[in-house]
Structures are given as C-alpha cells and as structure tokens.
Design a protein around this motif. Structure first.
Motif, PDB file in Angstrom:
ATOM      1  N   ALA A  57       1.016  -1.255   0.182  1.00 27.29           N
ATOM      2  CA  ALA A  57      -0.223  -0.240   0.176  1.00 27.29           C
ATOM      3  C   ALA A  57       1.062   1.075  -0.053  1.00 27.29           C
ATOM      4  CB  ALA A  57      -0.818   0.081   1.179  1.00 27.29           C
ATOM      5  N   ARG A  58       0.313   1.775  -0.538  1.00 30.72           N
ATOM      6  CA  ARG A  58       1.056   3.166  -1.099  1.00 30.72           C
ATOM      7  C   ARG A  58       2.897   3.878  -1.580  1.00 30.72           C
ATOM      8  NH1 ARG A  58      -1.874   8.279  -0.322  1.00 30.72           N
ATOM      9  NH2 ARG A  58      -4.385   8.439   1.541  1.00 30.72           N
ATOM     10  N   SER A  59       2.877   2.463  -1.880  1.00 30.20           N
ATOM     11  CA  SER A  59       4.114   2.362  -2.407  1.00 30.20           C
ATOM     12  C   SER A  59       4.635   3.297  -3.912  1.00 30.20           C
ATOM     13  CB  SER A  59       5.082   0.818  -2.577  1.00 30.20           C
ATOM     14  OG  SER A  59       3.747   0.236  -3.737  1.00 30.20           O
ATOM     15  N   VAL A  60       5.684   4.137  -4.411  1.00 30.34           N
ATOM     16  CA  VAL A  60       5.454   4.878  -5.082  1.00 30.34           C
ATOM     17  C   VAL A  60       6.410   3.906  -6.346  1.00 30.34           C
ATOM     18  CG1 VAL A  60       5.908   6.718  -6.638  1.00 30.34           C
ATOM     19  CG2 VAL A  60       4.813   6.638  -4.674  1.00 30.34           C
ATOM     20  N   CYS A  61       6.532   3.288  -7.283  1.00 32.77           N
ATOM     21  CA  CYS A  61       7.445   2.892  -8.219  1.00 32.77           C
ATOM     22  C   CYS A  61       7.782   3.779  -9.077  1.00 32.77           C
ATOM     23  CB  CYS A  61       7.384   1.796  -9.360  1.00 32.77           C
ATOM     24  SG  CYS A  61       7.011   0.491  -7.798  1.00 32.77           S
TER      25      CYS A  61
END
Length: 87
Positions: A57-61
């Motif tokens: 959740a809420r990770s950014v790649c």
C-alpha cells in the motif's frame, strides 16, 4: 492505485491500495523556453512488474524500474532502482 501507460503488470501481480506507477523520467509542465509541454515533448517510460510480485500500500515505483519475479515492495516504499527476483 494509479497505473500509467506504458506500465507492464505480469500474471499474479498484487497491487495494494494507493500504489503509484509513474511514467515520466523528467516530469516538467513547461519546456526550457517556458512553453507548456505537449505530448511530443516527452517519452513515456515503463514500470515493469514481473510475475507474482507484490506492491504494498502507498508504494511508489519511479519509472523506469523493473520489479522482479515474486519480489515484495513494502508499504510506503519509494522504488528508484530495479528490485531483483525474490527480493
């Protein structure tokens, strides 16, 4: 989740809530002359998430990156480099 073209999600990928996959290596709203950027003013780049990987959740790649097979990205992580298989 926000999954922008040309992202690639292989089979069995889990994308958690509020995940973001970007597509612009140099995001700018205007060019060097102060003119608004158009579609011709940039080249989309991809995030590639391989088979069975999980994005918390809420990770950014931040494109361009590859998330390896069966890798796990923790919740809230910001990924700026490739993640190896099974990491």
């Amino acid at each position: 989740a926000l999954v922008y073209h040309p992202a690639v999600l292989e089979d069995g990928v889990f994308v958690g809530p509020a995940v973001v996959l970007t597509n612009d290596l140099n995001p700018r709203s205007v060019d060097a002359d102060g003119q608004p950027k158009s579609a011709a003013g940039w080249t989309p780049v991809a995030v590639h998430v391989k088979e069975g990987a999980s994005l918390g959740a809420r990770s950014v790649c931040v494109a361009p990156v590859v998330i390896g097979r069966w890798a796990m990205v923790g919740a809230g992580a910001v990924v700026t480099a490739d993640v190896p298989d099974f990491a």
